[in-house]
Enzyme design. Structure first.
Site, PDB file in Angstrom:
ATOM      1  N   SER A 173      -3.807  -0.270  14.678  1.00  0.00           N
ATOM      2  CA  SER A 173      -4.515   0.999  14.905  1.00  0.00           C
ATOM      3  C   SER A 173      -4.969   1.066  16.363  1.00  0.00           C
ATOM      4  CB  SER A 173      -5.758   1.063  14.012  1.00  0.00           C
ATOM      5  OG  SER A 173      -6.601   2.128  14.404  1.00  0.00           O
ATOM      6  N   ASP A 212      -3.447  -7.029  -5.339  1.00  0.00           N
ATOM      7  CA  ASP A 212      -4.524  -6.920  -4.343  1.00  0.00           C
ATOM      8  C   ASP A 212      -4.176  -7.897  -3.234  1.00  0.00           C
ATOM      9  OD1 ASP A 212      -6.784  -7.138  -2.800  1.00  0.00           O
ATOM     10  OD2 ASP A 212      -8.175  -7.330  -4.480  1.00  0.00           O
ATOM     11  N   SER A 221       1.083   3.515  -2.390  1.00  0.00           N
ATOM     12  CA  SER A 221       0.699   4.504  -3.402  1.00  0.00           C
ATOM     13  C   SER A 221       0.226   5.829  -2.810  1.00  0.00           C
ATOM     14  CB  SER A 221      -0.389   3.931  -4.314  1.00  0.00           C
ATOM     15  OG  SER A 221      -1.561   3.654  -3.581  1.00  0.00           O
ATOM     16  N   ASN A 266       1.304  -2.622   5.587  1.00  0.00           N
ATOM     17  CA  ASN A 266       0.588  -1.344   5.759  1.00  0.00           C
ATOM     18  C   ASN A 266      -0.760  -1.288   5.055  1.00  0.00           C
ATOM     19  OD1 ASN A 266       0.420   1.816   5.937  1.00  0.00           O
ATOM     20  ND2 ASN A 266       0.410   1.358   3.739  1.00  0.00           N
ATOM     21  N   GLY A 278       0.807  -1.234   0.000  1.00  0.00           N
ATOM     22  CA  GLY A 278       0.000   0.000   0.000  1.00  0.00           C
ATOM     23  C   GLY A 278       0.825   1.262   0.000  1.00  0.00           C
ATOM     24  N   TYR A 291     -13.618  -3.344  11.521  1.00  0.00           N
ATOM     25  CA  TYR A 291     -12.255  -2.819  11.300  1.00  0.00           C
ATOM     26  C   TYR A 291     -11.412  -3.042  12.559  1.00  0.00           C
ATOM     27  CZ  TYR A 291      -8.613   0.771  10.594  1.00  0.00           C
ATOM     28  OH  TYR A 291      -7.412   1.445  10.485  1.00  0.00           O
ATOM     29  N   ALA A 292     -12.003  -2.731  13.719  1.00  0.00           N
ATOM     30  CA  ALA A 292     -11.280  -2.902  14.994  1.00  0.00           C
ATOM     31  C   ALA A 292     -10.863  -4.360  15.180  1.00  0.00           C
ATOM     32  CB  ALA A 292     -12.162  -2.454  16.156  1.00  0.00           C
ATOM     33  N   ALA A 293     -11.759  -5.277  14.805  1.00  0.00           N
ATOM     34  CA  ALA A 293     -11.447  -6.707  14.965  1.00  0.00           C
ATOM     35  C   ALA A 293     -10.244  -7.090  14.111  1.00  0.00           C
ATOM     36  CB  ALA A 293     -12.669  -7.549  14.573  1.00  0.00           C
ATOM     37  N   LYS A 325      -7.789  -5.147  13.220  1.00  0.00           N
ATOM     38  CA  LYS A 325      -6.568  -4.525  13.743  1.00  0.00           C
ATOM     39  C   LYS A 325      -6.127  -5.189  15.054  1.00  0.00           C
ATOM     40  CE  LYS A 325      -5.839  -1.686  10.402  1.00  0.00           C
ATOM     41  NZ  LYS A 325      -4.659  -1.887   9.530  1.00  0.00           N
TER      42      LYS A 325
HETATM   43  P1  NAP Z   1      -5.039   5.162   2.595  1.00  0.00           P
HETATM   44  O1  NAP Z   1      -4.628   6.568   2.440  1.00  0.00           O
HETATM   45  O2  NAP Z   1      -6.420   4.756   2.207  1.00  0.00           O
HETATM   46  O3  NAP Z   1      -3.977   4.226   1.789  1.00  0.00           O
HETATM   47  C1  NAP Z   1      -4.129   2.824   1.769  1.00  0.00           C
HETATM   48  C2  NAP Z   1      -3.068   2.224   0.864  1.00  0.00           C
HETATM   49  O4  NAP Z   1      -3.286   0.795   0.828  1.00  0.00           O
HETATM   50  C3  NAP Z   1      -3.184   2.703  -0.580  1.00  0.00           C
HETATM   51  O5  NAP Z   1      -1.915   2.687  -1.174  1.00  0.00           O
HETATM   52  C4  NAP Z   1      -4.085   1.652  -1.214  1.00  0.00           C
HETATM   53  O6  NAP Z   1      -3.922   1.622  -2.621  1.00  0.00           O
HETATM   54  C5  NAP Z   1      -3.536   0.394  -0.538  1.00  0.00           C
HETATM   55  N1  NAP Z   1      -4.501  -0.722  -0.510  1.00  0.00           N
HETATM   56  C6  NAP Z   1      -5.756  -0.740  -0.023  1.00  0.00           C
HETATM   57  N2  NAP Z   1      -6.317  -1.937  -0.204  1.00  0.00           N
HETATM   58  C7  NAP Z   1      -5.387  -2.702  -0.862  1.00  0.00           C
HETATM   59  C8  NAP Z   1      -5.372  -4.026  -1.346  1.00  0.00           C
HETATM   60  N3  NAP Z   1      -6.445  -4.833  -1.222  1.00  0.00           N
HETATM   61  N4  NAP Z   1      -4.267  -4.499  -1.947  1.00  0.00           N
HETATM   62  C9  NAP Z   1      -3.166  -3.699  -2.088  1.00  0.00           C
HETATM   63  N5  NAP Z   1      -3.115  -2.428  -1.652  1.00  0.00           N
HETATM   64  C10 NAP Z   1      -4.219  -1.936  -1.050  1.00  0.00           C
HETATM   65  O7  NAP Z   1      -4.861   4.664   4.088  1.00  0.00           O
HETATM   66  P2  NAP Z   1      -3.807   5.142   5.222  1.00  0.00           P
HETATM   67  O8  NAP Z   1      -4.492   6.091   6.113  1.00  0.00           O
HETATM   68  O9  NAP Z   1      -2.508   5.494   4.611  1.00  0.00           O
HETATM   69  O10 NAP Z   1      -3.680   3.769   6.030  1.00  0.00           O
HETATM   70  C11 NAP Z   1      -2.532   2.941   5.966  1.00  0.00           C
HETATM   71  C12 NAP Z   1      -2.612   1.938   7.105  1.00  0.00           C
HETATM   72  O11 NAP Z   1      -2.648   2.626   8.339  1.00  0.00           O
HETATM   73  C13 NAP Z   1      -3.866   1.064   7.069  1.00  0.00           C
HETATM   74  O12 NAP Z   1      -3.557  -0.255   7.452  1.00  0.00           O
HETATM   75  C14 NAP Z   1      -4.756   1.717   8.096  1.00  0.00           C
HETATM   76  O13 NAP Z   1      -5.693   0.799   8.643  1.00  0.00           O
HETATM   77  C15 NAP Z   1      -3.752   2.185   9.098  1.00  0.00           C
HETATM   78  N6  NAP Z   1      -4.216   3.287   9.949  1.00  0.00           N
HETATM   79  C16 NAP Z   1      -4.687   4.434   9.407  1.00  0.00           C
HETATM   80  C17 NAP Z   1      -5.143   5.443  10.261  1.00  0.00           C
HETATM   81  C18 NAP Z   1      -5.713   6.742   9.736  1.00  0.00           C
HETATM   82  O14 NAP Z   1      -6.281   7.506  10.537  1.00  0.00           O
HETATM   83  N7  NAP Z   1      -5.594   7.041   8.463  1.00  0.00           N
HETATM   84  C19 NAP Z   1      -5.078   5.271  11.640  1.00  0.00           C
HETATM   85  C20 NAP Z   1      -4.579   4.085  12.152  1.00  0.00           C
HETATM   86  C21 NAP Z   1      -4.142   3.103  11.283  1.00  0.00           C
HETATM   87  P3  NAP Z   1      -5.105   1.108  -3.617  1.00  0.00           P
HETATM   88  O15 NAP Z   1      -6.387   1.664  -3.087  1.00  0.00           O
HETATM   89  O16 NAP Z   1      -4.718   1.623  -4.964  1.00  0.00           O
HETATM   90  O17 NAP Z   1      -5.046  -0.378  -3.555  1.00  0.00           O
END
Ligand code: NAP
Length: 242
Positions: free
Chosen positions: A137, A57, A11, A84, A9, A150-152, A154
């Site tokens: 998370s 994916d 991108s 990630n 992830g 989602y919580a489950a 994580k």
């Molecule tokens: P984001 O901006 O939505 O980015 C998610 C990344 O994962 C993107 O590159 C997306 O690219 C990729 N992705 C999603 N589903 C995928 C799949 N099935 N296969 C391959 N790649 C996939 O999210 P983020 O906020 O950076 O979150 C990153 C991580 O941190 C996640 O695990 C999230 O649960 C965790 N997190 C986030 C927060 C928050 O507040 N944002 C807080 C705590 C934890 P594509 O969509 O192009 O596949």
């Protein structure tokens, strides 16, 4: 040759920030996502020898394996994995369609386990140990209305971290979770203004986090400073859970 770290992830959001900081620190990075996004093409031009991207994916086992195989063919066995990639779906559990629950589990939990399993097979073949970091998370620790499934996933990742740390410790492979609080990324875009204000009010440091607040901890755990830290969850949340 520089050490290779796989970042799922990469991108956008946190994965992109981690990818950038790893490249700046001299690592090679292999990343995947379902779509390339706007920023990676430029980075791939700047770092053609140290950055690799393949569409994958992580919810699909064959797609994940193809990405890992291509990575190893290009760079050899990895030093690190940052698990990630993840998705969030908001909705009261009683009415959340089961197909959405399945998708969350398949991506955030089964997907992350599949990536760890595939990568470990190569990491174990490489002398000198390695590092696995699962991005969980604070929602998995404390919960949040509308994010039960989602919580489950994580909380499941934190369990994976603890068990796997025991399993591979003798091979000098460390396994840790990094649990961010609320980050200002696309994923948190569904928060209402009211929810954001409430989070900021409850956060001792008085703001949402950014991806740049988390990336340095990843670098630390990947480096020599992380050599004797394993099975832990490092919370980075501006103090909201303290
Ligand atoms: P984001 O901006 O939505 O980015 C998610 C990344 O994962 C993107 O590159 C997306 O690219 C990729 N992705 C999603 N589903 C995928 C799949 N099935 N296969 C391959 N790649 C996939 O999210 P983020 O906020 O950076 O979150 C990153 C991580 O941190 C996640 O695990 C999230 O649960 C965790 N997190 C986030 C927060 C928050 O507040 N944002 C807080 C705590 C934890 P594509 O969509 O192009 O596949």
């Amino acid at each position: 040759m520089s050490r290779l770290v796989i970042v799922t992830g990469g991108s956008r959001g946190l994965g992109l920030a981690i990818t950038r900081s790893l490249l700046e620190a001299g690592y090679s990075v292999s990343t995947c996502s379902r779509s390339l996004g706007d920023t990676l093409p430029g980075l791939l031009e700047v770092h053609p020898d140290r950055l690799f991207w393949q569409q994958a994916d992580i919810g699909n086992a064959a797609s994940t394996q193809a990405f890992i195989d291509a990575t190893v063919q290009r760079f050899g066995a990895p030093w690190g994995l940052i698990n990630n990639a993840g998705i969030a779906r908001e909705g009261i559990l009683a009415t959340l369609p089961l197909v959405e629950v399945d998708h969350l589990i398949q991506t955030n939990l089964t997907g992350a386990i599949q990536v760890a399993r595939g990568v470990l097979r190569h990491m174990l073949s490489r002398p000198g140990g390695g590092r696995i970091i699962n991005i969980s998370s604070i929602i998995g620790q404390r919960g949040y209305t509308g994010l039960a499934a989602y919580a489950a996933t994580k909380a499941g990742l934190d369990g994976l971290t603890r068990a796997l740390a025991r399993e591979v410790g003798r091979r000098q492979i460390t396994v840790n979770s990094v649990a961010p609080g609320y980050l200002d990324t696309e994923m948190s875009g569904t928060l209402s203004a009211g929810q954001r204000d409430q989070i900021v009010r409850r956060t001792p440091l008085g703001r949402l986090g950014t991806a740049a607040d988390v990336a340095p901890a990843i670098l630390f755990l990947l480096g020599n400073g992380g050599a004797y830290i394993t099975g832990q969850t490092l919370t980075i949340d501006g103090g909201i859970t303290c």
